[in-house]
Design an enzyme around this catalytic site. Structure first.
Site, mmCIF file in Angstrom:
data_model
loop_
_atom_site.group_PDB
_atom_site.id
_atom_site.type_symbol
_atom_site.label_atom_id
_atom_site.label_comp_id
_atom_site.label_asym_id
_atom_site.label_seq_id
_atom_site.Cartn_x
_atom_site.Cartn_y
_atom_site.Cartn_z
ATOM 1 N N ALA A 139 37.778 43.772 32.064
ATOM 2 C CA ALA A 139 37.157 42.546 31.545
ATOM 3 C C ALA A 139 37.785 41.278 32.106
ATOM 4 O O ALA A 139 37.244 40.190 31.951
ATOM 5 C CB ALA A 139 37.244 42.529 30.026
ATOM 6 N N ARG A 147 44.083 35.341 39.951
ATOM 7 C CA ARG A 147 44.954 35.330 41.136
ATOM 8 C C ARG A 147 44.221 35.718 42.425
ATOM 9 O O ARG A 147 44.715 35.502 43.507
ATOM 10 C CB ARG A 147 46.163 36.264 40.900
ATOM 11 C CG ARG A 147 47.124 35.744 39.837
ATOM 12 C CD ARG A 147 48.092 36.808 39.337
ATOM 13 N NE ARG A 147 47.482 37.690 38.347
ATOM 14 C CZ ARG A 147 48.127 38.658 37.700
ATOM 15 N NH1 ARG A 147 49.397 38.892 37.967
ATOM 16 N NH2 ARG A 147 47.499 39.415 36.821
ATOM 17 N N ASN A 182 46.276 42.414 42.165
ATOM 18 C CA ASN A 182 46.118 41.150 41.457
ATOM 19 C C ASN A 182 45.729 40.008 42.384
ATOM 20 O O ASN A 182 45.176 39.017 41.956
ATOM 21 C CB ASN A 182 47.414 40.775 40.738
ATOM 22 C CG ASN A 182 47.718 41.742 39.608
ATOM 23 O OD1 ASN A 182 46.808 42.270 38.973
ATOM 24 N ND2 ASN A 182 48.991 41.986 39.368
ATOM 25 N N ARG A 206 18.798 48.146 64.516
ATOM 26 C CA ARG A 206 18.671 47.378 63.268
ATOM 27 C C ARG A 206 17.968 48.200 62.189
ATOM 28 O O ARG A 206 17.395 49.253 62.473
ATOM 29 C CB ARG A 206 17.956 46.061 63.572
ATOM 30 C CG ARG A 206 18.858 45.131 64.399
ATOM 31 C CD ARG A 206 18.118 43.919 64.890
ATOM 32 N NE ARG A 206 17.476 43.207 63.795
ATOM 33 C CZ ARG A 206 16.475 42.345 63.958
ATOM 34 N NH1 ARG A 206 16.009 42.089 65.179
ATOM 35 N NH2 ARG A 206 15.945 41.746 62.921
ATOM 36 N N LYS A 221 14.354 47.576 66.268
ATOM 37 C CA LYS A 221 14.248 47.136 64.866
ATOM 38 C C LYS A 221 13.029 47.763 64.217
ATOM 39 O O LYS A 221 11.932 47.663 64.759
ATOM 40 C CB LYS A 221 14.137 45.615 64.793
ATOM 41 C CG LYS A 221 14.233 45.110 63.368
ATOM 42 C CD LYS A 221 13.373 43.901 63.102
ATOM 43 C CE LYS A 221 11.927 44.269 62.881
ATOM 44 N NZ LYS A 221 11.094 43.150 62.463
HETATM 45 C C1 UD1 Z 1 49.442 44.926 33.457
HETATM 46 C C2 UD1 Z 1 50.515 45.333 32.441
HETATM 47 C C3 UD1 Z 1 51.833 45.534 33.177
HETATM 48 C C4 UD1 Z 1 51.679 46.533 34.286
HETATM 49 C C5 UD1 Z 1 50.525 46.170 35.220
HETATM 50 C C6 UD1 Z 1 50.238 47.330 36.155
HETATM 51 C C7 UD1 Z 1 49.901 44.266 30.332
HETATM 52 C C8 UD1 Z 1 50.198 43.142 29.399
HETATM 53 N N1 UD1 Z 1 50.629 44.299 31.430
HETATM 54 O O1 UD1 Z 1 49.838 43.662 33.975
HETATM 55 O O2 UD1 Z 1 52.827 45.975 32.249
HETATM 56 O O3 UD1 Z 1 52.885 46.632 35.019
HETATM 57 O O4 UD1 Z 1 49.324 45.924 34.477
HETATM 58 O O5 UD1 Z 1 49.301 46.985 37.141
HETATM 59 O O6 UD1 Z 1 49.080 45.092 30.029
HETATM 60 N N2 UD1 Z 1 42.091 43.096 31.172
HETATM 61 C C9 UD1 Z 1 41.052 43.097 30.258
HETATM 62 N N3 UD1 Z 1 41.079 42.192 29.238
HETATM 63 C C10 UD1 Z 1 42.106 41.318 29.075
HETATM 64 C C11 UD1 Z 1 43.150 41.323 30.015
HETATM 65 C C12 UD1 Z 1 43.113 42.233 31.049
HETATM 66 O O7 UD1 Z 1 40.114 43.896 30.351
HETATM 67 O O8 UD1 Z 1 42.049 40.544 28.112
HETATM 68 C C13 UD1 Z 1 42.037 44.076 32.273
HETATM 69 C C14 UD1 Z 1 41.988 43.432 33.645
HETATM 70 O O9 UD1 Z 1 40.645 43.293 34.073
HETATM 71 C C15 UD1 Z 1 42.767 44.414 34.523
HETATM 72 C C16 UD1 Z 1 43.696 45.097 33.556
HETATM 73 O O10 UD1 Z 1 43.227 44.822 32.259
HETATM 74 O O11 UD1 Z 1 41.900 45.388 35.100
HETATM 75 C C17 UD1 Z 1 45.139 44.620 33.686
HETATM 76 O O12 UD1 Z 1 45.175 43.228 33.492
HETATM 77 P P1 UD1 Z 1 46.058 42.286 34.428
HETATM 78 O O13 UD1 Z 1 45.888 40.897 33.971
HETATM 79 O O14 UD1 Z 1 45.823 42.594 35.843
HETATM 80 O O15 UD1 Z 1 47.523 42.780 34.000
HETATM 81 P P2 UD1 Z 1 48.854 42.708 34.839
HETATM 82 O O16 UD1 Z 1 49.406 41.340 34.753
HETATM 83 O O17 UD1 Z 1 48.661 43.273 36.177
HETATM 84 CA CA CA Z 2 46.912 43.983 37.305
#
Ligand code: UD1
Ligand code: CA
Length: 457
Positions: A11, A16, A228, A333, A351
């Site tokens: 979600a 980043r 990320n 094509r 094509k």
């Molecule tokens: C997260 C973990 C971290 C871990 C890392 C591994 C948490 C707080 N941290 O950090 O410990 O080392 O992943 O890659 O969980 N997402 C949602 N809803 C939200 C927030 C996030 O669905 O409200 C989803 C994002 O789309 C993503 C995943 O959760 O696919 C992880 O979120 P992200 O913000 O990337 O977490 P990290 O900072 O990477």
């Molecule tokens: Ca992540």
């Protein structure tokens, strides 16, 4: 066996990435990263897969289709809050829930299976997939006590200098006892550096309740890479690319230079085919056995028979038969149907054309919106004039036709079976079967004309 469920977190916006495209939809080797995750999860025996969507929900759902269930996280308040959204779908169920992030496309099904098995064999309420990272910046750190048991996970932004020195990271993949998970989630707070509800906090909560929490450390940090930003995206691409190339090589495909060969995730290639350097094979391409692709060739979503060679060329969304020779420097094509034993030579563009068995366009042609029969020879430089400025028109060239060099076939027009078109003709009317059509000014030789010109000066 235990009931198994999976929750996929997809979600987040992916700030980043600095992109208009939602993070989990960024492709890795041609496939959206969240689709990789779903495909891996689908290799396991899982009753229910629930994907949490929010940012770009409609788009994500459109891409993933009916491969899973969806729940909506309207506001992105953190990973714990995201998992909470699956409460309605899963809360009362007994079994194990695998939670995995949509931005970790490299975690293999076999690693997930090893995690699930370890979890199910132990009495743990949670099992974390961890890895050793030489550069753990950005990841949550796994903190263990003196006995080596997991105590909690601390996010990078909340960690002290001492905690940041820990190199065991949380991969964001976990197994939970389903009921324990939803009970613990209610106790997660957002008092931290990011004011988010962190899923990893569930670990500390379960520990405080005296439950067993374990960790499974994979050997391979690469596999657990979380994407990320675009730097990590390119790293994921490299790792996945290597994995795909190696799988093809193990299946009997020769790849001369894997470092310059890009094959997307869903491509199928038959045995004894050879892929030469600088080639990209994309989309839903299927290539038969004993083919030669490259060097420097791009193929996208083409179905190609066996024994075909495509050299230094580009081909898109087309059918290409067996024992076909294409290139060098040809452009196929979309919507072309090139049948067996055809030869398409240098600087030929095709094509939306059917090219019948054994037909040839060996040099410098444009054949668009055409139906070319079998054993047709299209001479060097001949083209279909398919466009009148408003509409495209069809050129029909029946079996055994011979088109002399540098002819223009002004569509709509039919050259019937076995006819000949003299070189340099501009054909504007249908040519009957077996006829010879000459449509050019007759040659005039003016004797001594040049001498007279020179004398007059
Ligand atoms: C997260 C973990 C971290 C871990 C890392 C591994 C948490 C707080 N941290 O950090 O410990 O080392 O992943 O890659 O969980 N997402 C949602 N809803 C939200 C927030 C996030 O669905 O409200 C989803 C994002 O789309 C993503 C995943 O959760 O696919 C992880 O979120 P992200 O913000 O990337 O977490 P990290 O900072 O990477
Ligand atoms: Ca992540």
């Amino acid at each position: 066996m235990n009931n198994r469920f999976a929750v996929i977190l997809a979600a987040g916006q992916g700030t980043r990435m600095k992109s208009k495209l939602y993070k989990v939809l960024h492709p890795v080797c041609g496939k959206p990263m969240v689709q990789h995750v779903i495909d891996h999860v689908k290799e396991l025996k899982i009753e229910e897969i629930v994907t949490v969507i929010g940012h770009g929900a409609e788009k994500v759902q459109e891409v993933l289709g009916d491969s899973c269930e969806y729940v909506l996280q309207e506001q992105q308040l953190g990973t714990a809050h995201a998992v909470m959204q699956a409460e309605g779908a899963l809360v009362s169920k007994k079994g194990t829930t695998l939670v995995i992030c949509g931005d970790t496309p490299l975690i293999k099904a076999e690693t997930m299976e090893a995690l699930l098995s370890l979890h199910e064999d132990s009495k743990a309420k949670a099992t974390i997939l961890t890895a050793h990272a030489e550069n753990p910046a950005g990841y949550g750190r796994v903190l263990r006590n003196e006995q080596g048991n997991v105590e909690k996970i601390v996010e990078h932004k909340d960690a002290s200098a001492e905690e940041r020195a820990v190199k065991e990271i949380n991969t964001g993949t976990y197994c939970f006892d389903n009921e324990a998970l939803f009970a613990a989630l209610k106790k997660v707070s957002n008092e931290n550096a990011q004011n988010e509800y962190y899923l990893p906090d569930v670990i500390e909560i379960l520990k405080a309740e005296g439950e067993i929490v374990t960790a499974f450390q994979t050997e391979d940090f690469e596999e657990t890479l979380g994407v990320n930003d675009r730097v990590a995206l390119s790293q994921a691409e490299q790792i996945m690319k290597k994995r795909i190339n190696e799988a093809h090589m193990r299946n009997g495909v020769t790849i001369i230079d894997p470092s310059s060969t890009y094959i997307e995730a869903d491509v199928i290639i038959g045995r004894d085919s050879i892929i030469q350097p600088g080639s990209m094979i994309k989309g839903q391409s299927v290539i038969g056995e004993d083919c030669l692709i490259g060097p420097n060739t791009e193929i996208s979503s083409c179905e190609i028979g066996s024994g075909t060679a495509i050299r230094q060329s580009a081909a898109y969304d087309s059918q290409i038969g067996s024992d076909v020779q294409i290139g060098p420097f040809a452009h196929i094509r979309p919507e072309s149907d090139i049948q067996d034993e055809v030869k398409i030579g240098n600087f030929v563009e095709i094509k939306k054309a059917v090219f019948g068995k054994g037909s040839k366009a060996s040099h410098l042609s444009y054949i668009g919106d055409a139906e070319v029969g079998q054993n047709v020879n299209i001479g060097c430089g001949s083209i279909t004039v398919n466009y009148d400025g408003k509409k495209k028109h069809l050129t029909k060239i029946e079996d055994d036709v011979f088109i002399g060099c540098n002819s223009n076939l002004v569509a709509p027009v039919t050259i019937a079976k076995g006819a000949y078109v003299a070189a340099g003709s501009t054909i504007t009317q249908d040519v009957p079967a077996e006829a010879l059509s000459v449509a050019r000014a007759r040659q005039v030789n003016k004797e001594d004309y040049v001498k007279k010109l020179k004398f007059n000066n």
